[in-house]
Design an enzyme around this catalytic site. Structure first.
Site, PDB file in Angstrom:
ATOM      1  N   GLU A   1     -11.536   3.293   5.509  1.00 32.78           N
ATOM      2  CA  GLU A   1     -12.618   3.968   4.772  1.00 32.78           C
ATOM      3  C   GLU A   1     -13.515   2.962   4.055  1.00 32.78           C
ATOM      4  O   GLU A   1     -14.736   3.133   4.013  1.00 32.78           O
ATOM      5  CB  GLU A   1     -11.994   4.974   3.784  1.00 32.78           C
ATOM      6  CG  GLU A   1     -11.289   6.104   4.526  1.00 32.78           C
ATOM      7  CD  GLU A   1     -10.420   6.970   3.622  1.00 32.78           C
ATOM      8  OE1 GLU A   1      -9.538   6.393   2.935  1.00 32.78           O
ATOM      9  OE2 GLU A   1     -10.618   8.182   3.586  1.00 32.78           O
TER      10      GLU A   1
ATOM     11  N   GLY B   1      -7.413   3.976   3.303  1.00 32.48           N
ATOM     12  CA  GLY B   1      -8.516   3.495   2.460  1.00 32.48           C
ATOM     13  C   GLY B   1      -9.130   2.203   2.981  1.00 32.48           C
ATOM     14  O   GLY B   1     -10.296   1.917   2.699  1.00 32.48           O
TER      15      GLY B   1
ATOM     16  N   ALA C   1      -4.826   2.567   0.628  1.00 31.15           N
ATOM     17  CA  ALA C   1      -4.593   2.612  -0.814  1.00 31.15           C
ATOM     18  C   ALA C   1      -3.136   2.248  -1.063  1.00 31.15           C
ATOM     19  O   ALA C   1      -2.273   2.459  -0.196  1.00 31.15           O
ATOM     20  CB  ALA C   1      -4.895   4.006  -1.340  1.00 31.15           C
TER      21      ALA C   1
ATOM     22  N   GLU D   1      -2.862   8.838   6.695  1.00 31.08           N
ATOM     23  CA  GLU D   1      -2.468   9.528   5.460  1.00 31.08           C
ATOM     24  C   GLU D   1      -1.581  10.729   5.736  1.00 31.08           C
ATOM     25  O   GLU D   1      -0.734  11.101   4.923  1.00 31.08           O
ATOM     26  CB  GLU D   1      -3.711   9.980   4.675  1.00 31.08           C
ATOM     27  CG  GLU D   1      -4.480   8.855   3.998  1.00 31.08           C
ATOM     28  CD  GLU D   1      -5.587   8.256   4.853  1.00 31.08           C
ATOM     29  OE1 GLU D   1      -5.555   8.400   6.100  1.00 31.08           O
ATOM     30  OE2 GLU D   1      -6.491   7.627   4.270  1.00 31.08           O
TER      31      GLU D   1
HETATM   32  C1  HXC Z   1       1.444  -0.509  -0.570  1.00 30.07           C
HETATM   33  C2  HXC Z   1       1.812  -1.653   1.378  1.00 30.07           C
HETATM   34  C3  HXC Z   1       0.893  -0.851   2.073  1.00 30.07           C
HETATM   35  C4  HXC Z   1       0.214   0.176   1.320  1.00 30.07           C
HETATM   36  C5  HXC Z   1       1.711  -2.259   3.462  1.00 30.07           C
HETATM   37  N1  HXC Z   1       2.292  -2.517   2.289  1.00 30.07           N
HETATM   38  N2  HXC Z   1       0.854  -1.247   3.372  1.00 30.07           N
HETATM   39  N3  HXC Z   1       2.089  -1.492   0.085  1.00 30.07           N
HETATM   40  N4  HXC Z   1       0.540   0.301   0.027  1.00 30.07           N
HETATM   41  N5  HXC Z   1      -0.708   0.952   1.867  1.00 30.07           N
HETATM   42  C6  HXC Z   1       3.307  -3.537   1.984  1.00 30.07           C
HETATM   43  C7  HXC Z   1       4.674  -3.169   2.535  1.00 30.07           C
HETATM   44  O1  HXC Z   1       5.330  -2.292   1.671  1.00 30.07           O
HETATM   45  C8  HXC Z   1       5.319  -4.529   2.612  1.00 30.07           C
HETATM   46  O2  HXC Z   1       5.747  -4.906   1.323  1.00 30.07           O
HETATM   47  C9  HXC Z   1       4.160  -5.443   2.990  1.00 30.07           C
HETATM   48  O3  HXC Z   1       2.977  -4.741   2.630  1.00 30.07           O
HETATM   49  C10 HXC Z   1       4.131  -5.718   4.495  1.00 30.07           C
HETATM   50  O4  HXC Z   1       4.136  -4.474   5.156  1.00 30.07           O
HETATM   51  P1  HXC Z   1       5.185  -4.112   6.316  1.00 30.07           P
HETATM   52  O5  HXC Z   1       5.226  -2.651   6.412  1.00 30.07           O
HETATM   53  O6  HXC Z   1       6.477  -4.823   6.115  1.00 30.07           O
HETATM   54  O7  HXC Z   1       4.441  -4.774   7.574  1.00 30.07           O
HETATM   55  P2  HXC Z   1       4.474  -4.280   9.084  1.00 30.07           P
HETATM   56  O8  HXC Z   1       5.854  -3.919   9.500  1.00 30.07           O
HETATM   57  O9  HXC Z   1       3.756  -5.352   9.839  1.00 30.07           O
HETATM   58  O10 HXC Z   1       3.615  -2.940   9.108  1.00 30.07           O
HETATM   59  C11 HXC Z   1       2.239  -2.981   8.802  1.00 30.07           C
HETATM   60  C12 HXC Z   1       1.705  -1.542   8.578  1.00 30.07           C
HETATM   61  C13 HXC Z   1       2.572  -0.806   7.532  1.00 30.07           C
HETATM   62  C14 HXC Z   1       1.712  -0.778   9.927  1.00 30.07           C
HETATM   63  C15 HXC Z   1       0.256  -1.680   8.113  1.00 30.07           C
HETATM   64  O11 HXC Z   1       2.679  -1.643   6.382  1.00 30.07           O
HETATM   65  C16 HXC Z   1       2.027   0.511   7.110  1.00 30.07           C
HETATM   66  O12 HXC Z   1       2.138   1.509   7.822  1.00 30.07           O
HETATM   67  N6  HXC Z   1       1.432   0.566   5.896  1.00 30.07           N
HETATM   68  C17 HXC Z   1       0.950   1.811   5.296  1.00 30.07           C
HETATM   69  C18 HXC Z   1      -0.352   2.249   5.944  1.00 30.07           C
HETATM   70  C19 HXC Z   1      -0.846   3.560   5.352  1.00 30.07           C
HETATM   71  O13 HXC Z   1      -0.156   4.588   5.375  1.00 30.07           O
HETATM   72  N7  HXC Z   1      -2.036   3.550   4.775  1.00 30.07           N
HETATM   73  C20 HXC Z   1      -2.657   4.720   4.136  1.00 30.07           C
HETATM   74  C21 HXC Z   1      -2.371   4.722   2.633  1.00 30.07           C
HETATM   75  S1  HXC Z   1      -2.985   6.167   1.828  1.00 30.07           S
HETATM   76  P3  HXC Z   1       7.204  -5.521   1.067  1.00 30.07           P
HETATM   77  O14 HXC Z   1       7.277  -5.703  -0.412  1.00 30.07           O
HETATM   78  O15 HXC Z   1       8.197  -4.566   1.611  1.00 30.07           O
HETATM   79  O16 HXC Z   1       7.184  -6.833   1.823  1.00 30.07           O
HETATM   80  C22 HXC Z   1      -4.615   5.865   1.652  1.00 30.07           C
HETATM   81  C23 HXC Z   1      -5.406   6.956   0.962  1.00 30.07           C
HETATM   82  C24 HXC Z   1      -6.816   6.522   0.666  1.00 30.07           C
HETATM   83  O17 HXC Z   1      -5.127   4.871   2.049  1.00 30.07           O
HETATM   84  C25 HXC Z   1      -7.542   7.528  -0.218  1.00 30.07           C
HETATM   85  C26 HXC Z   1      -7.539   7.187  -1.656  1.00 30.07           C
HETATM   86  C27 HXC Z   1      -8.341   8.116  -2.523  1.00 30.07           C
END
Ligand code: HXC
Length: 258
Positions: free
Chosen positions: A112, A109, A65, A132
């Site tokens: 999921e 997400g 998400a 998360e």
């Molecule tokens: C918003 C995101 C994002 C996310 C990546 N980006 N994941 N933006 N939400 N979930 C964006 C980064 O900010 C970045 O933007 C660009 O995508 C590239 O990501 P990087 O981090 O620079 O790439 P990398 O170093 O290759 O790392 C990849 C990654 C990392 C390991 C996937 O991005 C990461 O850990 N993302 C978050 C994963 C996460 O925590 N997901 C769970 C979310 S909570 P910029 O502008 O800086 O270039 C969830 C809850 C669901 O999903 C339930 C809902 C009800």
């Protein structure tokens, strides 16, 4: 309808939905989830469509998400707005089969969403995770529930508590994905599987989907009864007559969805 965050292509009875927010690794925001739900509803209603494939990019199926969208929201915002519930309900209402073709990150997400599909075909680069916990929250659309049913308690706890990623090989071993293929072959494999399904009787396909999904909802005895009655009821269809006649006559069946 033209979409902003997904691409939709309907060809040869297959609706291909490609998540398309490359700058955010296909993070799921309100717009994307709304468009995805709309495209799936359209695919369900479009008689031409017999199977659906959801994919992302080589780098990411979806990295979860959208954290930027969520970070300043209050409990009242997410609870009152029921974040992602209408969209995920819509996904679960689709009666046609949905295949997730996953390359790169399928996190939070994203993992999921893949699990909401009927099965997952992964490329060798796929990485699944429920990170998360690193954000101070818990999975919200199936990461503690569907993942536990798919891979068992130990791995689901591990993934949700440590936030570590599972690679494609481990995901296949654990039963999360059905097949793993080289990244360049992912779409051929997924579209090939969809084409195979599209050849079958749509009635039977939808019954199979209902029956397998029952296994997650009811005790074994009830599930077996549901399956037996489903089997019996298909004898009311022309496609059962055609399928069995074609076998005996050593020819290809011509199903008519009746
Ligand atoms: C918003 C995101 C994002 C996310 C990546 N980006 N994941 N933006 N939400 N979930 C964006 C980064 O900010 C970045 O933007 C660009 O995508 C590239 O990501 P990087 O981090 O620079 O790439 P990398 O170093 O290759 O790392 C990849 C990654 C990392 C390991 C996937 O991005 C990461 O850990 N993302 C978050 C994963 C996460 O925590 N997901 C769970 C979310 S909570 P910029 O502008 O800086 O270039 C969830 C809850 C669901 O999903 C339930 C809902 C009800």
């Amino acid at each position: 309808m033209a979409y902003e965050t997904i691409n939709l292509d309907v060809d040869d009875h297959i609706a291909l939905i490609t998540l398309n927010r490359p700058d955010a690794l296909n993070a799921l925001n309100d717009v994307l989830m709304g468009e995805l739900a709309d495209a799936l509803k359209g695919a369900q209603e479009n008689e031409k469509v017999r199977c659906i494939v959801i994919t992302g990019s080589e780098k990411a199926f979806a990295a979860g998400a959208d954290i930027s969208m969520m970070k300043d929201k209050s409990f009242v915002d997410v609870f009152s707005g029921d974040l992602f519930t209408p969209e995920t309900d819509q996904i679960m209402r689709v009666r046609k089969p949905i295949i997730a073709a996953v390359s790169g990150y399928a996190l939070g997400g994203g993992c999921e969403l893949a699990m909401m599909c009927d099965f997952i075909i992964a490329s060798e680069t796929a990485k699944f995770g429920q990170p998360e916990i690193n954000l101070g929250v818990v999975a919200g659309i199936g990461g503690t529930q569907r993942l536990t049913r798919l891979v068992g308690k130990s791995k689901a706890m591990d993934m949700n508590l440590t936030g570590r990623f599972m690679d494609a090989e481990e995901a296949e071993r654990a039963g999360l994905v059905s097949r793993v293929v080289p990244v360049k072959k992912l779409m051929d494999e997924a579209m090939g599987a969809a084409a195979k399904i599209a050849e079958k009787s749509m009635i039977t396909v939808m019954v199979v989907k209902e029956a397998v999904n029952r296994a997650y909802e009811v005790p074994l005895r009830e599930g077996l009864l549901f399956e037996r009655r489903a089997f019996h009821s298909l004898f009311a269809t022309e496609d059962q007559k055609e399928g069995m006649a074609a076998f005996v006559e050593k020819r290809e069946a011509q199903f008519r969805d009746r």
